[in-house]
Write an enzyme that holds these catalytic residues in place. Structure first.
Site, PDB file in Angstrom:
ATOM      1  N   GLU A 287       0.849  -1.190   0.000  1.00 10.25           N
ATOM      2  CA  GLU A 287       0.000   0.000   0.000  1.00 10.25           C
ATOM      3  C   GLU A 287       0.888   1.244   0.000  1.00 10.25           C
ATOM      4  OE1 GLU A 287      -3.835   1.666   2.530  1.00 10.25           O
ATOM      5  OE2 GLU A 287      -2.295   0.549   3.602  1.00 10.25           O
TER       6      GLU A 287
ATOM      7  N   LYS B 166     -10.096   0.781  -2.428  1.00  9.85           N
ATOM      8  CA  LYS B 166     -10.225   0.295  -1.051  1.00  9.85           C
ATOM      9  C   LYS B 166     -11.610   0.590  -0.491  1.00  9.85           C
ATOM     10  CE  LYS B 166      -7.627   0.595   3.324  1.00  9.85           C
ATOM     11  NZ  LYS B 166      -6.493   1.300   3.975  1.00  9.85           N
TER      12      LYS B 166
ATOM     13  N   CYS C  16      -4.984  -3.544   2.801  1.00 14.10           N
ATOM     14  CA  CYS C  16      -4.725  -3.283   4.218  1.00 14.10           C
ATOM     15  C   CYS C  16      -5.933  -3.510   5.134  1.00 14.10           C
ATOM     16  CB  CYS C  16      -4.142  -1.883   4.366  1.00 14.10           C
ATOM     17  SG  CYS C  16      -3.237  -1.626   5.913  1.00 14.10           S
TER      18      CYS C  16
END
Length: 271
Positions: free
Chosen positions: A42, A114, A155
């Protein structure tokens, strides 16, 4: 058909050119070792200090890091997953945190925004508010990578198992979790959550991570890992050194594990 996958661990800073310079020899090392699929963490090209404005949140194809990555993938004939960048679409006030899969032709094969943004206050009082800097994505993404199917995440998504189950049900046999875990949360939860996602979906999990200390003193956990569909740890990086880890990916192994414990066939939608 089996292939070698590599996860690159980085200590990205706030200079895109310097991050590309850090990444280039690591990518070349991975290719020299025979990797056909390479994943980065990331915030690959820009790791900002918490609370400061993000840099590089321009349209995806105008991003200097993406332009470099497309050329790099084509020159090396590899699948290259850029863990995430900040990508702003026309008319948006804030960018997406976007993961980008680049094909060996140099073309963008898939992009994932995301879905779960990191808005938390840690026990030590440190506060993170990703939603103040990014817009949440709304779509799950799976994409073919040669003979494998990749499920894309970033993440904090790791804490939401239903996303990974849906990707597995959609055909994913390899899950990418590019990350920049904080040291406290990483030490407590990183390995167990990743291993759980591998076991419960009978998928390979490839998790390239940020490591070390970044501008402004922000610290990340490192420990990039690759798990197999049985939950076996195939490779792990150290806590604070940029490096590359490797594992052999065999889609037939996924089918073998799912035949032994057919969790996907037994999946039930509740409610």
């Amino acid at each position: 058909m089996q292939f070698t996958a590599a996860a690159i661990q980085m200590t990205s800073g706030d200079d895109i050119s310097a991050n590309i310079a850090q990444l280039t020899p690591l990518l070349d090392e991975a290719v020299a070792r025979g990797a056909r699929f390479v994943a980065t963490p990331e915030n690959t090209f820009y790791m900002r200090r918490e609370g400061t404005a993000a840099m590089g949140d321009v349209p995806m194809l105008q991003h200097a890091g993406v332009q470099w990555a497309m050329a790099a993938a084509k020159a090396r004939s590899i699948w290259l997953l850029i863990g995430s960048i900040r990508a702003r679409e026309v008319g948006m006030d804030s960018p997406f945190n976007r993961s980008i899969l680049i094909a060996p032709t140099g073309e963008i094969a898939a992009a994932y925004d995301k879905m779960h943004l990191f808005d938390v206050t840690l026990p030590d009082g440190t506060s993170y508010r990703e939603s103040s800097q990014a817009v949440a994505g709304k779509k799950m993404v799976v994409a073919p990578v040669g003979d494998a199917i990749l499920g894309m995440s970033i993440c904090y998504d790791l804490r939401f198992p239903n996303l990974y189950r849906q990707m597995a049900l959609a055909g994913a046999d390899m899950l990418a979790v590019p990350s920049a875990f904080t040291r406290p949360t990483g030490a407590a939860h990183w390995h167990v959550l990743l291993r759980a996602r591998a076991i419960e979906n009978a998928c390979y999990v490839i998790a390239p991570a940020q490591c070390g200390t970044h501008p402004g003193g922000r610290e990340t956990y490192g420990h990039s890992v690759i798990f197999d569909p049985w939950g076996k740890l195939l490779a792990e990086a150290s806590s604070d050194t940029p490096q590359v880890i490797y594992a052999e990916i065999d889609p037939a192994r996924v089918a073998e594990v799912r035949a032994q414990i057919p969790v996907l066939a037994h999946h039930k939608t509740i409610g």
